[in-house]
Design a protein around this motif. Structure first.
Motif, PDB file in Angstrom:
ATOM      1  N   ASN A 114       0.537  46.411 -12.293  1.00 42.58           N
ATOM      2  CA  ASN A 114       1.175  46.495 -13.607  1.00 42.58           C
ATOM      3  C   ASN A 114       1.206  47.927 -14.131  1.00 42.58           C
ATOM      4  O   ASN A 114       0.357  48.755 -13.781  1.00 42.58           O
ATOM      5  CB  ASN A 114       0.417  45.640 -14.637  1.00 42.58           C
ATOM      6  CG  ASN A 114       0.580  44.167 -14.378  1.00 42.58           C
ATOM      7  OD1 ASN A 114       1.672  43.690 -14.152  1.00 42.58           O
ATOM      8  ND2 ASN A 114      -0.521  43.429 -14.422  1.00 42.58           N
ATOM      9  N   SER A 137      -4.966  47.445 -12.433  1.00 44.57           N
ATOM     10  CA  SER A 137      -4.167  46.638 -13.357  1.00 44.57           C
ATOM     11  C   SER A 137      -3.301  45.696 -12.521  1.00 44.57           C
ATOM     12  O   SER A 137      -2.173  46.028 -12.141  1.00 44.57           O
ATOM     13  CB  SER A 137      -3.309  47.543 -14.248  1.00 44.57           C
ATOM     14  OG  SER A 137      -4.130  48.354 -15.070  1.00 44.57           O
ATOM     15  N   GLU A 139      -1.391  42.147 -11.281  1.00 46.15           N
ATOM     16  CA  GLU A 139      -0.652  40.943 -11.661  1.00 46.15           C
ATOM     17  C   GLU A 139      -0.798  39.910 -10.548  1.00 46.15           C
ATOM     18  O   GLU A 139      -0.655  40.229  -9.364  1.00 46.15           O
ATOM     19  CB  GLU A 139       0.820  41.259 -11.889  1.00 46.15           C
ATOM     20  CG  GLU A 139       1.675  40.020 -12.166  1.00 46.15           C
ATOM     21  CD  GLU A 139       3.127  40.347 -12.472  1.00 46.15           C
ATOM     22  OE1 GLU A 139       3.371  40.951 -13.534  1.00 46.15           O
ATOM     23  OE2 GLU A 139       4.000  40.014 -11.650  1.00 46.15           O
ATOM     24  N   SER A 165       2.115  33.440 -14.427  1.00 40.28           N
ATOM     25  CA  SER A 165       1.847  34.852 -14.192  1.00 40.28           C
ATOM     26  C   SER A 165       0.654  35.314 -15.023  1.00 40.28           C
ATOM     27  O   SER A 165       0.610  35.072 -16.236  1.00 40.28           O
ATOM     28  CB  SER A 165       3.082  35.696 -14.553  1.00 40.28           C
ATOM     29  OG  SER A 165       2.841  37.069 -14.331  1.00 40.28           O
ATOM     30  N   ASN A 167      -1.278  38.729 -16.034  1.00 38.84           N
ATOM     31  CA  ASN A 167      -1.146  40.179 -16.042  1.00 38.84           C
ATOM     32  C   ASN A 167      -2.408  40.817 -16.580  1.00 38.84           C
ATOM     33  O   ASN A 167      -2.766  40.617 -17.748  1.00 38.84           O
ATOM     34  CB  ASN A 167       0.047  40.606 -16.902  1.00 38.84           C
ATOM     35  CG  ASN A 167       1.352  40.030 -16.397  1.00 38.84           C
ATOM     36  OD1 ASN A 167       1.723  38.928 -16.772  1.00 38.84           O
ATOM     37  ND2 ASN A 167       2.047  40.751 -15.556  1.00 38.84           N
ATOM     38  N   TYR A 169      -4.367  44.286 -17.529  1.00 37.27           N
ATOM     39  CA  TYR A 169      -4.153  45.686 -17.874  1.00 37.27           C
ATOM     40  C   TYR A 169      -5.520  46.340 -18.081  1.00 37.27           C
ATOM     41  O   TYR A 169      -6.151  46.170 -19.130  1.00 37.27           O
ATOM     42  CB  TYR A 169      -3.286  45.813 -19.123  1.00 37.27           C
ATOM     43  CG  TYR A 169      -1.904  45.201 -18.962  1.00 37.27           C
ATOM     44  CD1 TYR A 169      -0.876  45.922 -18.370  1.00 37.27           C
ATOM     45  CD2 TYR A 169      -1.638  43.903 -19.385  1.00 37.27           C
ATOM     46  CE1 TYR A 169       0.389  45.373 -18.213  1.00 37.27           C
ATOM     47  CE2 TYR A 169      -0.374  43.336 -19.231  1.00 37.27           C
ATOM     48  CZ  TYR A 169       0.629  44.080 -18.648  1.00 37.27           C
ATOM     49  OH  TYR A 169       1.878  43.524 -18.484  1.00 37.27           O
ATOM     50  N   PRO A 294       6.881  46.843 -19.971  1.00 33.66           N
ATOM     51  CA  PRO A 294       6.067  46.586 -18.777  1.00 33.66           C
ATOM     52  C   PRO A 294       6.891  46.572 -17.493  1.00 33.66           C
ATOM     53  O   PRO A 294       8.065  46.195 -17.494  1.00 33.66           O
ATOM     54  CB  PRO A 294       5.484  45.191 -19.061  1.00 33.66           C
ATOM     55  CG  PRO A 294       6.473  44.544 -19.969  1.00 33.66           C
ATOM     56  CD  PRO A 294       7.049  45.634 -20.809  1.00 33.66           C
ATOM     57  N   THR A 296       6.264  45.896 -12.969  1.00 33.75           N
ATOM     58  CA  THR A 296       5.368  45.465 -11.902  1.00 33.75           C
ATOM     59  C   THR A 296       6.018  45.753 -10.557  1.00 33.75           C
ATOM     60  O   THR A 296       7.225  45.546 -10.390  1.00 33.75           O
ATOM     61  CB  THR A 296       5.061  43.959 -11.985  1.00 33.75           C
ATOM     62  OG1 THR A 296       4.508  43.646 -13.269  1.00 33.75           O
ATOM     63  CG2 THR A 296       4.066  43.547 -10.901  1.00 33.75           C
TER      64      THR A 296
END
Length: 304
Positions: A114, A137, A139, A165, A167, A169, A294, A296
Motif C-alpha cells: 500500500n 504496509s 494489503e 480487502s 489494508n 498502513y 491510495p 496498491t
C-alpha cells in the motif's frame, strides 16, 4: 447473486456498527469478535479468516488451501500449504459462479504493498504525518466470489464478483492518529520502547473488469490482461500500537471515506498475475484529513 451480496453487506455492516460478539446470517456469514481475535466465516465456512491480535498472526483458509501471515521480529512471513484436515465436499463451489465458455481471473488470494499518492497536507502544520513504512504496509485480498460474462467465447469477457480487502498502513514515524472535533490529527508516541504503529482499514470490494485472454505455447497456456474499476465499502478500521512489550488497539471510523473507487489493471499467466490499483477517491473524507489517494501494487498468488 444480488440477494447474497446484499445479505453479506448487511450482515457485515451490522457486525461493525453494533460490535456484537457474534453475528450470523444463515450459512453465508458468521463474524466473531473478541478482545484477542476476530474470526470471519464466509459461505458455510468455505472461507475462514482468523486475525489474532496477540500474536500478530492472520490465518486464512480457502477450501483446502491455507495461508498464514505472521508479523514477528520486524519481519512479515507468509506460509502457504494445503489443509488436509478440512473436508470440502463441494469441490466445485467456486465454479458455480463462472461461465464455462469464459473463465476470468478475479477469485483468489492476493498480496500487495500500500501507499499514498498526490498527498496534500496544506491544512496541517505537522508535515507528512501519514508517511509509511512502505515494505510493511501490506494489503491482503480474498476475492471469494466471481461471475463471468462472455463477450467473445473463450477470449473476451466481463468479470465481476466480490472480495474482502484488508489494508494495513504502517506509520514510518512514532505516532498514531485520532479524530478530534471530527478532524484527523497526529498523536506523537514516546520513542522509548516504541515498536510499531499502524492503521488498518477493511473493505468489501466489487469489481467490473474487461479481460482479454491471449493463447500462447500453441494454445496450451494463455496470457490475460484485464482492466476496469473496483468499488469498495469500508466495513471497519482500527489503529494498533505496540510499545514497551504491550499492545493497544482502538476501533473507530477515523474519518475514512466510506466508499472507495479505484482503477485496476492486471496481467498474468495461468493463475499468477501482477496487479496495480489507484484510488479515484480520497482516503479520508473531504476536509476531515489530509488529501491522500491510495494505491496498491501486488501479486495474485492463486486462484480458486
Amino acid at each position: 447473486m444480488k440477494t447474497r451480496v446484499l445479505t453479506i453487506l448487511f450482515a457485515l455492516f451490522v457486525s461493525v456498527v453494533y460490535a456484537q460478539e457474534t453475528t450470523k446470517v444463515g450459512k453465508l456469514v458468521e463474524v466473531k469478535e473478541g478482545s484477542e481475535r476476530t474470526e470471519v466465516a464466509l459461505l458455510n465456512n468455505r472461507i475462514h479468516i482468523e486475525d489474532n491480535y496477540g500474536t500478530d498472526t492472520t490465518h486464512i483458509r480457502v477450501g483446502k488451501r491455507s495461508v498464514e501471515i505472521v508479523e514477528e521480529g520486524g519481519k512479515t512471513n507468509i506460509n502457504m500449504q494445503r489443509d488436509r484436515f478440512f473436508d470440502d465436499d463441494d469441490k466445485d463451489w467456486g465454479d458455480s459462479w463462472r461461465r464455462k465458455n469464459f473463465n476470468g481471473h478475479w477469485a483468489g488470494f492476493e498480496l500487495g504493498v500500500n501507499g499514498f499518492f498526490n498527498t496534500d497536507y496544506s491544512a496541517y502544520t505537522e508535515g507528512d504525518f501519514m508517511d509509511l513504512n512502505q515494505a510493511k504496509s501490506i494489503e491482503v485480498n480474498f476475492n471469494f466470489l466471481e461471475y463471468n460474462i462472455a463477450l467473445s467465447p473463450d477470449r473476451i469477457g466481463l468479470v465481476t464478483g466480490m472480495g474482502w480487502s484488508i489494508n494495513n498502513y504502517r506509520f514510518d514515524n512514532p505516532l498514531t492518529i485520532e479524530k478530534q472535533d471530527g478532524i484527523i490529527v497526529p498523536v506523537p508516541i514516546e520513542k522509548e520502547g516504541f515498536d510499531k504503529s499502524k492503521l488498518t482499514a477493511s473493505y468489501l470490494t466489487v469489481p467490473l473488469l474487461l479481460e482479454f485472454q491471449i493463447p500462447v505455447n500453441g494454445g496450451s497456456n494463455e496470457v490475460f490482461v484485464s482492466g476496469g474499476v473496483v468499488g469498495a465499502l469500508n466495513i471497519g478500521s482500527h489503529t494498533k500500537i505496540k510499545a514497551n512489550s504491550s499492545k493497544s488497539k482502538d476501533h473507530g471510523s477515523f474519518a475514512i471515506n466510506p466508499f472507495k473507487y479505484s482503477v485496476v489493471g492486471r496481467i498474468g499467466l495461468k493463475d499468477i498475475s501482477l496487479f496495480a490499483s489507484y484510488g479515484l477517491s480520497t482516503f479520508f473524507k473531504d476536509d476531515k484529513g489530509p488529501e491522500l489517494y491510495p494505491f496498491t501494487i501486488g501479486i495474485s498468488l492463486l486462484n480458486f
